[in-house]
Design an enzyme around this catalytic site. Structure first.
Site, PDB file in Angstrom:
ATOM      1  N   MET A 109      47.903  -1.080  27.988  1.00  0.00           N
ATOM      2  CA  MET A 109      49.027  -1.317  27.080  1.00  0.00           C
ATOM      3  C   MET A 109      50.159  -2.091  27.771  1.00  0.00           C
ATOM      4  SD  MET A 109      49.088   2.462  25.248  1.00  0.00           S
ATOM      5  CE  MET A 109      50.432   2.059  24.125  1.00  0.00           C
ATOM      6  N   HIS A 110      51.112  -2.536  26.966  1.00  0.00           N
ATOM      7  CA  HIS A 110      52.414  -3.065  27.411  1.00  0.00           C
ATOM      8  C   HIS A 110      52.379  -4.478  27.984  1.00  0.00           C
ATOM      9  CE1 HIS A 110      53.472   1.134  27.003  1.00  0.00           C
ATOM     10  NE2 HIS A 110      52.782   1.478  28.061  1.00  0.00           N
ATOM     11  N   ASP A 163      44.781   2.010  25.225  1.00  0.00           N
ATOM     12  CA  ASP A 163      43.826   2.849  25.962  1.00  0.00           C
ATOM     13  C   ASP A 163      44.115   4.337  25.833  1.00  0.00           C
ATOM     14  OD1 ASP A 163      46.126   2.750  27.538  1.00  0.00           O
ATOM     15  OD2 ASP A 163      45.107   1.992  29.328  1.00  0.00           O
TER      16      ASP A 163
END
Length: 489
Positions: free
Chosen positions: A79-80, A236
């Site tokens: 992520m991110h 995830d």
């Protein structure tokens, strides 16, 4: 047959899962992280695509009949990250990853511009998130920023290559800081605070929805039929929850991969930004989760093995278990090799061995690392408790959960039973395959996202748990004592 693909930090993983959830084949292709400057962490998104091609080629060779029967595919991923495309859909620069800490000053600026950010986005601004990265880009790479036509998350870049569509799901969008979590929609106010509009972020879908169809060019490269549905998928953490059946209010698990998460499903949006607990949309409609996010999980063990010259981590763990005295290791280890998020929000924190003496052995150092990660999870558990979330027991997934010895230490540090499920180490890729099935068949999540069979329940060791209490207190004091030193450097 359903295909799940996870775009991880250390590897791309792919699984073939049947209608009865039998695992027909799995493949893993390693990735590397570039760190050109202090606090930076980047990857080339084209490496993810090449790894997907390699992984699916492995599945096709391992189970050609099952591969030919794939009905749909789902995606999960780290992520991110910020993947930046120009108006022609071309990459502008390497992706800036979740564990990149360069945007710490921009977080303070974002908090100044939007004092109530945490109540809307589910967490205060932290350097690893996507939004502050774009503020950093505007300040430090203005020419690149002016060319940004689309910001994608890592798995969604792979989706873009698969389908030609710029789409993300709610759970991954949650990690950008641009999502209004309660309304499951982009926040125009937060986007504007980072110099962006809705035209520069992907279309939103639920993780169980079809996001697009496999393009002919991608189908030919991967050996799949064109037109296959591609599910919305999940970040995830949420994909791990889908895979382990953590879909009802109160379902809890910890994930021990490169990073770590302590995750609890909720039936409503429950922000508690003061403790740096992440309150995010789940990959299922009408579900959210609270999560403590740790930047350093099993990667701390991999680092230790590397500096000790141990090529076989399983053998290193076996030696450590054989030497275990039943007591805490004498050294303490702060596992903050890449900074820390929950509970410190400190990109400057670093790993520390404390209390070394001439008679400390390699095995005791490894035990200290395992305990340091376990204490980080215990501190995360305290943050969740402050947010009003309590778990009587916790499941474990991810590569680190394969070590029963580590899980024994973990259960004792948490003073909670740790539940291991059959196939729990498959993690997010398996969850992505489940989302692909729901998107294709229209089945209800409860029918598909079942809890796997229990393989083992590891109870806390009472004596060790008691011995850990003062050690855990010292662990927390050590960080507090060093925080100013970290930031001075």
């Amino acid at each position: 047959m359903y295909l799940g693909i996870d775009i991880g930090t250390s590897a791309v993983k792919a699984v073939l899962v049947g209608e009865d959830e039998q695992l027909f084949a799995e493949a893993e292709v390693p990735l590397t992280v570039s760190r050109p400057h202090p606090l930076w962490a980047e990857q080339n998104p084209q490496d993810w695509w090449r790894a997907v091609e390699t992984a699916l080629g492995g599945l096709r060779l391992a189970a050609p009949g099952a591969f030919a029967a794939v009905r749909s595919l789902g995606l999960s991923g780290q992520m991110h990250g910020a993947v930046l495309l120009d108006a022609a859909g071309e990459l502008l620069r390497p992706a800036i990853l979740w564990n990149d800490g360069r945007a710490h000053a921009e977080c303070a600026e974002l908090a100044r511009r939007l004092p109530g950010l945490g109540q809307v986005a589910g967490v205060p601004a932290m350097p690893g998130f996507t939004a502050p990265k774009l503020l950093w880009l505007a300040e430090n790479e203005p020419e690149t920023f002016r060319k940004v036509a689309m910001v994608l998350l890592p798995k969604d870049y792979v989706r873009f290559r698969l389908t030609g569509e710029a789409v993300t799901d709610m759970s991954d969008a949650a990690g950008t800081l641009w999502l209004d979590e309660a309304h499951r929609d982009w926040s125009d106010e937060i986007l504007a605070a980072t110099g962006l509009t809705r035209a520069q972020v992907p279309r939103l879908v639920e993780g169980t929805a079809v996001s697009g169809a496999l393009r002919a060019e991608a189908a030919e490269a991967l050996g799949l039929p064109p037109g296959l549905p591609v599910a919305g998928g999940a970040g995830d953490a949420a994909a791990g929850g889908i895979g382990i059946g953590a879909v009802e209010d109160g379902d809890a698990f910890l994930s021990l991969g490169t990073s770590g998460q302590y995750f609890v499903t909720t039936d409503s949006f429950r922000p508690f930004p003061d403790a740096y607990v992440h309150a995010f949309s789940h990959a299922l409609p009408g579900r959210w989760f609270q999560m403590a996010a740790l930047l350093n999980g099993a990667s701390a063990l991999a680092w230790t093995a590397r500096i000790l010259g141990a090529d076989d981590i399983a053998a290193l763990l076996a030696r450590t278990e054989a030497a275990f005295s039943g007591r805490p290791a004498r050294p303490l280890f702060l596992p903050y090799l890449t900074g820390e998020r929950t509970p410190h929000n400190d990109p400057h924190a670093r790993g520390v061995f404390f209390g070394l003496s001439p008679d400390v052995t390699q095995e005791e150092m490894v035990q200290a690392v395992l305990e340091g990660v376990a204490f980080s999870f215990a501190e995360a558990q305290e943050c969740l408790a402050r947010a009003g979330t309590h778990a009587a027991s916790v499941a474990a997934i991810g590569g680190g959960s394969r070590s029963h010895f580590w899980m024994r230490l973990m259960a004792s540090a948490l003073e909670r039973p740790v539940v291991l499920y059959s196939g729990g180490a498959k993690g997010p890729a398996f969850g992505a395959a489940r989302l692909a099935r729901i998107a294709t068949t229209g089945e209800g999540p409860a029918a598909v996202c079942r809890t796997p069979p229990v393989a083992d329940i590891i109870e806390p060791d009472r004596n060790l748990a008691e011995a850990y209490r003062p050690t855990f207190a010292r662990f927390k004091r050590l960080y507090r004592a060093l925080r100013g030193v970290f930031q001075a450097d």
